[in-house]
Motif scaffolding. Structure first.
Motif, short mmCIF file in Angstrom:
data_model
loop_
_atom_site.label_atom_id
_atom_site.label_comp_id
_atom_site.label_asym_id
_atom_site.label_seq_id
_atom_site.Cartn_x
_atom_site.Cartn_y
_atom_site.Cartn_z
N PRO A 7 24.67 -39.69 -68.49
CA PRO A 7 24.50 -38.29 -68.91
C PRO A 7 23.28 -38.19 -69.83
N LEU A 8 22.53 -37.12 -69.69
CA LEU A 8 21.34 -36.95 -70.50
C LEU A 8 21.75 -36.62 -71.93
N ARG A 9 21.31 -37.47 -72.85
CA ARG A 9 21.70 -37.33 -74.26
C ARG A 9 20.67 -36.56 -75.07
N GLU A 304 18.90 -44.88 -65.37
CA GLU A 304 19.15 -45.85 -66.44
C GLU A 304 18.62 -45.40 -67.80
N ILE A 305 18.23 -44.14 -67.91
CA ILE A 305 17.80 -43.63 -69.22
C ILE A 305 18.69 -42.45 -69.60
N GLY A 337 23.84 -33.01 -67.51
CA GLY A 337 24.86 -33.50 -68.44
C GLY A 337 24.51 -33.31 -69.89
N TRP A 338 23.41 -32.63 -70.18
CA TRP A 338 22.95 -32.42 -71.56
C TRP A 338 23.59 -31.18 -72.18
N ARG A 339 23.78 -31.24 -73.47
CA ARG A 339 24.25 -30.07 -74.21
C ARG A 339 23.27 -29.79 -75.35
#
Length: 342
Positions: A7-9, A304-305, A337-339
């Motif tokens: 998920p994109l953080r 993978e990032i 997947g980012w918030r």
């Protein structure tokens, strides 16, 4: 390859900050307004390209200082400062000063190598030392040591009414862990990992293998894995990806046509290694947020990032950047997947 992408953080963006020579203030003001917008939209970071003797930001540290006083949360980075133009000790002082003024939000990205068009600029840049300047990784190591607080001199103490330090002042304790290396080769990836830096990947890599076929995503993936294998933090070592991504969800028909034409003109360079350096370029990704998300989820390196700094195209207008950033934060980011930050 992971069965599902991370998920994109952290969601960031990168801008070159173009300006008109006849009115350079307006271009710099536009860049600051875009950074302010990024903070309001919840972006985690804003990054500045670095251009010398061109009509783009030549002093990103100064622009970050201005942005730090007009924002309160968004991280501010450079992607990247070419150290061939810099004195590491003076740069260390400037970076620490701005980091303290920003409340610890600066993420300096750097690279090495001779300045572009060195034969034409060396007499102005290094009139007395042009032939002996060291443009290797040693220049990065010097900056790392100075930012991290290692002594710069063997003298310290009181002399008359003045007090001297043996290390760079001011010292910003957390800055040493927020230094990034911008690299597109296996050697750069390994060096950055071995020296505990973070790693900035972009839309350019070197095709170092003698024979193809060449796949940009697989080459970039090999760099990410080599970096983490060499880094003390292993799989937790920070990597940021910087592809050119242009969502069109709220774009006007004219904007969509402009974006697609821009990407089409740049596509031929993505099919094979370019020039003596054998550079591979990633295709620009244009489409709806859902279409872009699907393509990124299939991208071997993206899987993978969990940090990105999507690059804004060089030549678009302020209103285009507003539309792209708004769609990125409100539609594309959540699809990855980012918030948004609070």
């Amino acid at each position: 390859m992971p069965s599902t992408p991370r998920p994109l953080r952290k969601l960031g963006f990168l801008t070159i900050g173009l300006f008109d020579e006849a009115d350079p203030r307006r271009g710099h003001e536009s860049t600051l307004e875009i950074i302010e917008l990024g903070e309001r939209l919840g972006f985690d970071s804003a990054w500045l390209r670095h251009r010398h003797l061109q009509y783009g930001i030549s002093s990103p540290v100064a622009v970050m200082a201005a942005a730090s006083q007009r924002t309160s949360r968004i991280e501010l980075g450079t992607a990247v400062i070419p150290l061939g133009w810099e004195n590491p000790l003076r740069l260390a002082e400037d970076l620490a000063t701005v980091d303290l003024l920003s409340g610890g939000r600066v993420n300096p990205g750097v690279s090495v190598g001779p300045p572009m068009h060195y034969d034409q600029v060396k007499d102005a840049l290094y009139p007395d030392t042009a032939d002996v300047e060291d443009f290797s990784y040693e220049r990065v190591r010097r900056l790392l040591d100075l930012v991290r607080g290692k002594p710069a001199t063997d003298f310290s103490g009181v002399e008359g009414f003045e007090v001297f330090s043996d290390r760079v002042q001011p010292h910003s304790p957390g800055l040493g862990r927020r230094l990034w290396y911008g690299g597109g080769s296996l050697g750069s990836a390994r060096w950055a990992g071995e020296h505990g830096m973070n790693f900035l990947t972009s839309s350019v890599v070197k095709a170092e293998a003698a024979q193809g076929p060449y796949d940009f995503a697989e080459i970039q993936l090999s760099h990410i894995r080599a970096f983490r294998a060499a880094h003390p933090d292993g799989e937790d070592a920070r990597v940021s990806q910087g592809l050119v991504v242009i969502p069109t969800d709220s774009a006007s028909p004219a904007q969509r046509a402009k974006y697609e034409e821009y990407a089409a003109k740049r596509t031929p360079r993505t099919t094979s290694p370019q020039g003596p350096a054998r550079l591979m370029f990633a295709p620009d990704i244009v489409g709806t947020s859902q279409e872009i998300a699907e393509r990124l989820h299939a991208h071997a390196a993206f899987r993978e990032i969990d940090e990105v700094a999507f690059a804004l195209p060089f030549t678009f207008g302020h209103e285009d950047y507003v539309q792209i950033l708004t769609d990125t934060a409100t539609k594309l980011g959540p699809a990855l997947g980012w918030r948004p930050a609070a």
